[in-house]
Motif scaffolding. Structure first.
Motif, PDB file in Angstrom:
ATOM      1  N   TYR A  45       0.569  -1.224   0.028  1.00  0.00           N
ATOM      2  CA  TYR A  45       0.039  -0.054   0.008  1.00  0.00           C
ATOM      3  C   TYR A  45       0.666   1.211  -0.091  1.00  0.00           C
ATOM      4  O   TYR A  45       1.699   1.625   1.022  1.00  0.00           O
ATOM      5  N   LEU A  46       0.829   1.970  -0.975  1.00  0.00           N
ATOM      6  CA  LEU A  46       1.517   3.382  -1.112  1.00  0.00           C
ATOM      7  C   LEU A  46       0.619   4.447  -0.734  1.00  0.00           C
ATOM      8  O   LEU A  46      -0.264   4.651  -1.149  1.00  0.00           O
ATOM      9  N   LYS A  47       0.783   4.857   0.651  1.00  0.00           N
ATOM     10  CA  LYS A  47       0.023   5.868   1.361  1.00  0.00           C
ATOM     11  C   LYS A  47       0.529   7.192   1.249  1.00  0.00           C
ATOM     12  O   LYS A  47       1.653   7.562   1.437  1.00  0.00           O
ATOM     13  N   ASP A  48      -0.402   8.083   1.064  1.00  0.00           N
ATOM     14  CA  ASP A  48      -0.217   9.665   1.303  1.00  0.00           C
ATOM     15  C   ASP A  48       0.022   9.742   2.681  1.00  0.00           C
ATOM     16  O   ASP A  48      -0.843  10.502   3.387  1.00  0.00           O
ATOM     17  N   THR A  49       1.301   9.549   3.244  1.00  0.00           N
ATOM     18  CA  THR A  49       1.208   9.704   4.643  1.00  0.00           C
ATOM     19  C   THR A  49       1.264  11.038   5.233  1.00  0.00           C
ATOM     20  O   THR A  49       0.714  11.190   6.391  1.00  0.00           O
ATOM     21  N   HIS A  50       1.502  11.951   4.376  1.00  0.00           N
ATOM     22  CA  HIS A  50       1.633  13.304   4.845  1.00  0.00           C
ATOM     23  C   HIS A  50       0.468  14.187   4.399  1.00  0.00           C
ATOM     24  O   HIS A  50       0.421  15.422   4.653  1.00  0.00           O
ATOM     25  N   ARG A  51      -0.680  13.316   3.752  1.00  0.00           N
ATOM     26  CA  ARG A  51      -1.905  14.174   3.406  1.00  0.00           C
ATOM     27  C   ARG A  51      -1.643  15.152   2.455  1.00  0.00           C
ATOM     28  O   ARG A  51      -2.285  16.402   2.573  1.00  0.00           O
ATOM     29  N   LEU A  52      -0.667  15.185   1.527  1.00  0.00           N
ATOM     30  CA  LEU A  52      -0.536  16.115   0.552  1.00  0.00           C
ATOM     31  C   LEU A  52      -1.496  16.240  -0.605  1.00  0.00           C
ATOM     32  O   LEU A  52      -1.643  17.074  -1.043  1.00  0.00           O
ATOM     33  N   LEU A  53      -2.396  14.952  -0.803  1.00  0.00           N
ATOM     34  CA  LEU A  53      -3.102  14.902  -2.060  1.00  0.00           C
ATOM     35  C   LEU A  53      -4.432  15.810  -1.757  1.00  0.00           C
ATOM     36  O   LEU A  53      -5.195  16.297  -2.918  1.00  0.00           O
ATOM     37  N   PRO A  54      -4.936  15.696  -0.688  1.00  0.00           N
ATOM     38  CA  PRO A  54      -6.358  16.443  -0.514  1.00  0.00           C
ATOM     39  C   PRO A  54      -6.505  17.750  -1.095  1.00  0.00           C
ATOM     40  O   PRO A  54      -7.634  18.519  -1.416  1.00  0.00           O
ATOM     41  N   LYS A  55      -5.449  18.538  -1.055  1.00  0.00           N
ATOM     42  CA  LYS A  55      -5.374  19.974  -1.254  1.00  0.00           C
ATOM     43  C   LYS A  55      -5.616  20.071  -2.903  1.00  0.00           C
ATOM     44  O   LYS A  55      -6.240  21.060  -3.314  1.00  0.00           O
ATOM     45  N   LYS A 207     -13.768  25.845  -2.974  1.00  0.00           N
ATOM     46  CA  LYS A 207     -13.297  26.279  -1.960  1.00  0.00           C
ATOM     47  C   LYS A 207     -11.791  25.916  -1.670  1.00  0.00           C
ATOM     48  O   LYS A 207     -11.720  24.820  -1.784  1.00  0.00           O
ATOM     49  N   VAL A 208     -10.804  26.903  -1.147  1.00  0.00           N
ATOM     50  CA  VAL A 208      -9.468  26.332  -1.155  1.00  0.00           C
ATOM     51  C   VAL A 208      -9.610  25.534   0.073  1.00  0.00           C
ATOM     52  O   VAL A 208     -10.049  26.087   1.275  1.00  0.00           O
ATOM     53  N   PRO A 209      -9.101  24.312   0.068  1.00  0.00           N
ATOM     54  CA  PRO A 209      -8.882  23.708   1.470  1.00  0.00           C
ATOM     55  C   PRO A 209      -7.795  24.221   2.229  1.00  0.00           C
ATOM     56  O   PRO A 209      -6.709  24.802   2.146  1.00  0.00           O
ATOM     57  N   PRO A 210      -7.864  23.685   3.731  1.00  0.00           N
ATOM     58  CA  PRO A 210      -6.668  23.944   4.671  1.00  0.00           C
ATOM     59  C   PRO A 210      -5.615  23.166   4.216  1.00  0.00           C
ATOM     60  O   PRO A 210      -5.723  21.890   3.643  1.00  0.00           O
ATOM     61  N   ARG A 211      -4.383  23.519   4.496  1.00  0.00           N
ATOM     62  CA  ARG A 211      -3.167  22.818   4.261  1.00  0.00           C
ATOM     63  C   ARG A 211      -3.094  21.473   5.340  1.00  0.00           C
ATOM     64  O   ARG A 211      -3.815  21.732   6.506  1.00  0.00           O
ATOM     65  N   SER A 212      -2.240  20.662   4.956  1.00  0.00           N
ATOM     66  CA  SER A 212      -2.154  19.431   5.812  1.00  0.00           C
ATOM     67  C   SER A 212      -1.448  19.631   7.134  1.00  0.00           C
ATOM     68  O   SER A 212      -0.049  20.313   6.976  1.00  0.00           O
ATOM     69  N   ALA A 213      -1.921  19.276   8.335  1.00  0.00           N
ATOM     70  CA  ALA A 213      -0.923  19.516   9.380  1.00  0.00           C
ATOM     71  C   ALA A 213       0.173  18.530   9.630  1.00  0.00           C
ATOM     72  O   ALA A 213       0.826  18.578  10.359  1.00  0.00           O
ATOM     73  N   LEU A 214      -0.051  17.641   8.727  1.00  0.00           N
ATOM     74  CA  LEU A 214       0.956  16.343   8.840  1.00  0.00           C
ATOM     75  C   LEU A 214       1.868  16.672   7.878  1.00  0.00           C
ATOM     76  O   LEU A 214       3.227  16.028   7.735  1.00  0.00           O
ATOM     77  N   ASP A 215       1.933  17.723   7.057  1.00  0.00           N
ATOM     78  CA  ASP A 215       3.106  18.049   6.159  1.00  0.00           C
ATOM     79  C   ASP A 215       4.164  18.664   6.997  1.00  0.00           C
ATOM     80  O   ASP A 215       4.019  19.690   7.651  1.00  0.00           O
TER      81      ASP A 215
END
Length: 226
Positions: A45-55, A207-215
């Motif tokens: 499983y290649l996971k977006d661990t830093h949650r960069l994709l939702p933006k 709407k512009v989404p919030p930035r990932s706090a995991l980044d």
């Protein structure tokens, strides 16, 4: 074409665990360690661990060489890499780009929601982060992030690969042509897709989404407010 992209995905993966599922970051997974095949007993499983994709998710619009571009980007988490494969062993967090494109007369030339074969499928996420030795030429001076989409044609024998890059304010997205690869048959590269030196430039209409706090770069990316 799927086998070609799969070989690229696996090129950067280290040795897999003997049993069960192995989770690896989607970010920068293309390394120098080569893996020729995925053992059938393993699930990766290649996971977006830093949650960069939702933006990237949302609605976008633009114009390109007389064409009107209406784009919707969606996120599929832990999606099977080959959904048509009965015993898929590779799962990935993936963006999907669905476009509706009109020509200068208003005629619809692409509608990916009606024709899923025209969906742009996401593949790799590359991130270069600022480093302490950037001033001496040993690292990146500023954050660089790019996500790759590919559009398939000719029964998946031709792939048009594009890099997507977002502006710092997350309101503009550009898609720049990386390459066109044909495994068999004629090369198909529609004129409404990004061409060499002329990228798509899309503006966000949702709407512009919030930035990932995991980044890891999150504090540095928050606007100053001064």
């Amino acid at each position: 074409m799927k086998r070609y992209i799969l070989s690229l995905l696996l090129a950067g993966l280290s040795t897999l665990t003997a049993l069960g599922q192995k989770v690896m970051p989607l970010e920068n997974n293309y390394g120098s360690v080569l893996s020729k095949e995925l053992p059938r007993k393993d699930i990766l499983y290649l996971k977006d661990t830093h949650r960069l994709l939702p933006k990237y998710v949302g609605s976008w619009e633009g114009e390109y060489k007389g064409y009107k571009l209406y784009v919707q980007i969606e996120l599929r988490e832990r999606a099977p890499y080959s959904p048509d494969t009965e015993d898929c062993k590779l799962f990935v967090d993936q963006l999907c780009l669905m476009s509706r494109i009109l020509d200068a007369t208003g005629r619809e030339v692409v509608n990916a929601k009606i024709n899923p074969d025209r969906i742009g499928e996401g593949t790799k996420l590359n991130v270069k982060r600022p480093t302490a030795d950037a001033t001496s030429g040993g690292g990146a001076k500023r954050r660089e992030e790019a996500y790759m989409f590919y559009f398939s044609y000719n029964h998946d024998a031709t792939g048009v690969f594009c890099w997507a890059r977002m502006s710092d304010d997350m309101k503009t997205l550009t898609l720049e042509l990386k390459s066109v690869i044909t495994m068999d048959g004629p090369m198909i590269h529609p004129e409404y897709l990004p061409q060499e030196g002329t990228p798509w430039v899309l503006r966000r209409t949702s709407k512009v989404p919030p930035r990932s706090a995991l980044d890891p770069d999150f504090p540095a990316l928050i606007p100053s407010g001064k």
